[in-house]
Design an enzyme around this catalytic site. Structure first.
Site, PDB file in Angstrom:
ATOM      1  N   ASP A  29      -0.535   3.191  -0.866  1.00  0.00           N
ATOM      2  CA  ASP A  29      -0.477   2.431   0.380  1.00  0.00           C
ATOM      3  C   ASP A  29       0.497   1.271   0.191  1.00  0.00           C
ATOM      4  OD1 ASP A  29      -1.887   2.002   3.154  1.00  0.00           O
ATOM      5  OD2 ASP A  29      -1.700   0.015   2.245  1.00  0.00           O
ATOM      6  N   GLU A  31       2.251  -2.346   2.035  1.00  0.00           N
ATOM      7  CA  GLU A  31       2.327  -3.363   3.080  1.00  0.00           C
ATOM      8  C   GLU A  31       3.781  -3.809   3.140  1.00  0.00           C
ATOM      9  OE1 GLU A  31      -0.113  -3.876   5.037  1.00  0.00           O
ATOM     10  OE2 GLU A  31      -1.607  -2.809   3.843  1.00  0.00           O
ATOM     11  N   HIS A 170      -6.013  -3.835   5.660  1.00  0.00           N
ATOM     12  CA  HIS A 170      -4.564  -4.073   5.668  1.00  0.00           C
ATOM     13  C   HIS A 170      -4.077  -4.775   4.407  1.00  0.00           C
ATOM     14  CE1 HIS A 170      -3.845  -2.542   9.673  1.00  0.00           C
ATOM     15  NE2 HIS A 170      -4.854  -3.274  10.131  1.00  0.00           N
ATOM     16  N   ASP A 175      -6.891  -0.467   1.038  1.00  0.00           N
ATOM     17  CA  ASP A 175      -6.552   0.655   1.915  1.00  0.00           C
ATOM     18  C   ASP A 175      -6.353   1.939   1.118  1.00  0.00           C
ATOM     19  OD1 ASP A 175      -6.651  -1.300   3.793  1.00  0.00           O
ATOM     20  OD2 ASP A 175      -4.664  -0.935   4.636  1.00  0.00           O
TER      21      ASP A 175
END
Length: 572
Positions: A29, A31, A170, A175
């Site tokens: 994952d 960001e 998030h 996540d």
């Protein structure tokens, strides 16, 4: 042992594919500062490695995006500029992640988003994208869960519906952990449907064309060994070349939903047979692939089809040398550059640090007449064209460039860094940032070229690397090229195999340029294999060294400079 035949014959374990409980998944994952991989940057990467329901390891780090994080994104992720100010840049993080995920199936929720950023990062940093099998939990959920069970397929919704142990917030690691739980829950749903192998799972997803399904038998006769595969068309032309640590398993993936590239689907529709070349180990497979790509230039391959198209920066051979961009390198050449644009930038920053002339006319050593140009008026040239500078006065500028490229002296880098500090001190931050980026690019190119040229200078080197089962992968390297490859299996004395490989190895005659004629891509692959932490040197015809003034001494500065905002870091 009696055999059976017929359409109802029981399949072997190999034909059934790789059981799901043996597959190693890396659930990733990211960001980012926004949603566009070409414009926005990564702020956090996390991944969880799992197999058979067990967690094997985790990878998590903040990433300095090199830019301000928009307030709207901060409000969602909670990641602020202060949090990433001391974080490592992407060029430090991405190689570590690629090593963590090497050989695994990559899983992500909305995988096209995450893989787009990872692929863009590889392209930006000159890293090879390993082309892993990718599984998207959004697509799997849409295929598995009925519409009345979940209102949508967002990660937070699926985590709640499927009772995940971790709630997504998030942030990358939470996540990724939530996605692991979602993945396991979805795999439990497909088990009763007869999905027991990775191949079954990829086939279970939509978007598998009839042409892909019909041609799956083309992989049936391939062995489960490292090697190179070649897709051939109706006229026996080579359409595509690839490499694999397991030929049969990799080629089978082209006929499943795991292959989503439109261009490759078109290639599969045209192919009539798959040819293969068995190799001793993955290094030999990678090198053979590069050589075949250069020889055949298949239209469906994009990488390394034209190794001869690299650019180099050299000093011209005349009384008053100038910097020039060429295709064929000389002994002391800077490069290689993948594009003329990058070579041009290197010329510009070297010219800014010296008084090398920029005009292209040939200037004789004596009897020079003329009027100096505007570059002289600006103080960037000594005007040898007008007789204001003789050969002896001009020579130090030439020597400084030659010494820099050869790794004898880094005075030019220090001069450029002094200018960077001055611009920063004058609060000319935009100019300082441009100067920093140009200097960083020059250091990268010098460092890479000096490392590879040091390897190319070795007449012969023999190295061995553990094969993971008690044996050894062995390589004989001559002037940067792989000359022989072999394997000493567990329980087999390796030195007789080393002797045999050296005796039968390809003769390599050194060619021109700093890489002695070796293609840059090939020598880079060999260098990467040799410098892996578990590789051992067996024999070397002469000491493998790098020059004392090489750009390698600037690597620490480079790491800090890439992530720096203001003030700009000092040189060591």
């Amino acid at each position: 042992m009696a055999g059976t035949s017929g359409e109802h014959a029981q399949l072997s374990f190999d034909e059934l594919g790789q059981p799901l409980h043996e597959v190693t998944f890396v659930v990733v994952d990211l960001e980012t500062t926004g949603g566009k991989s070409g414009q926005d940057a990564v702020t956090e990467i996390a991944a969880v490695k799992v197999r058979g329901g067990d967690t094997l390891g985790e990878f998590s780090t903040l990433v300095d995006p090199g830019r301000t994080i928009p307030p709207a994104v901060v409000s969602i992720t909670g990641i602020t500029d202060a949090m990433v100010a001391e974080a490592p840049p992407l060029d430090s993080v991405l190689p570590s992640f690629l090593e963590f995920s090497r050989g695994c199936v990559l899983v992500a929720h909305n995988a096209p988003f995450d893989t787009a950023f990872l692929r863009a990062g590889c392209a930006q940093l000159g890293l090879e994208w390993p082309k892993p099998t990718v599984l998207c939990t959004v697509r799997l959920a849409r295929r598995v869960l009925p519409s009345d069970e979940t209102p949508d397929h967002k990660l937070a919704t699926l985590a709640r519906v499927l009772h995940a142990r971790t709630a997504p917030v998030h942030r990358a690691l939470d996540d990724a952990r939530a996605t692991v739980d979602v993945l396991h829950a979805l795999l439990e749903r497909v088990g009763p449907l007869g999905v027991h192998s990775l191949e079954d799972l990829l086939d279970h997803l939509p978007d598998v064309s009839p042409q892909q399904r019909r041609k799956r038998h083309l992989a049936d006769d391939l062995p489960n060994v490292p090697g190179v595969y070649l897709f051939r068309g109706s006229n026996d032309e080579i359409l595509y070349i690839g490499t694999a640590s397991d030929l049969r398993r990799r080629v089978r993936q082209y006929f499943t939903a795991g292959e989503r590239r439109r261009r490759i689907k078109e290639m599969v529709a045209l192919c009539e047979r798959v040819e293969h070349i068995e190799c001793s180990h993955p290094l030999e497979a990678e090198v053979r692939e590069l050589r075949l790509l250069g020889a055949h230039q298949p239209r469906y391959n994009r990488r390394s089809r034209f190794p001869q198209r690299a650019w180099w920066v050299v000093l011209t051979d005349e009384p008053f040398p100038r910097l020039s961009m060429v295709r064929t390198p000389r002994r002391e050449a800077l490069g290689p550059f993948r594009s003329r644009r990058n070579a041009t930038k290197a010329v510009e920053i070297l010219q800014s640090a010296t008084s090398l002339r920029r005009c292209t006319e040939r200037i004789p050593a004596r009897n020079r007449r003329g009027r100096p140009c505007a570059v002289y008026e600006l103080g960037h040239c000594g005007a040898p064209c007008a007789g204001y500078q003789d050969v002896e006065e001009y020579a130090p500028q030439v020597s400084s460039v030659r010494d820099l490229v050869a790794g004898r002296d880094d005075a030019l880098l220090r001069r450029l860094h002094t200018e960077l500090v001055r611009l920063s001190g004058d609060q000319r931050f935009e100019d300082a940032a441009a100067q920093r980026d140009q200097l960083a690019a020059l250091v990268r190119t010098l460092d890479r070229g000096q490392r590879l040229s040091a390897l190319a200078a070795l007449p012969e080197l023999v190295a061995a690397r553990p094969d993971g089962s008690g044996g050894w992968h062995i390589a004989v390297v001559r002037h940067g090229r792989l000359a022989a490859a072999g394997t000493a299996r567990c329980g087999t004395p390796p030195m007789p195999i080393v002797d045999a490989l050296q005796t039968s190895a390809e003769t390599v005659v050194p060619g021109p340029g700093p890489l002695c004629g070796a293609p840059a891509d090939e020598i880079h692959i060999v260098y990467r294999w040799l410098t892996a932490g578990d590789t051992r040197m067996v024999r070397c015809s002469q000491p493998w060294t790098e020059p004392a003034g090489a750009a390698g001494s600037w690597r620490t500065w480079l790491e800090r400079a890439v992530s720096a905002r203001t003030p700009y870091p000092a040189a060591d």
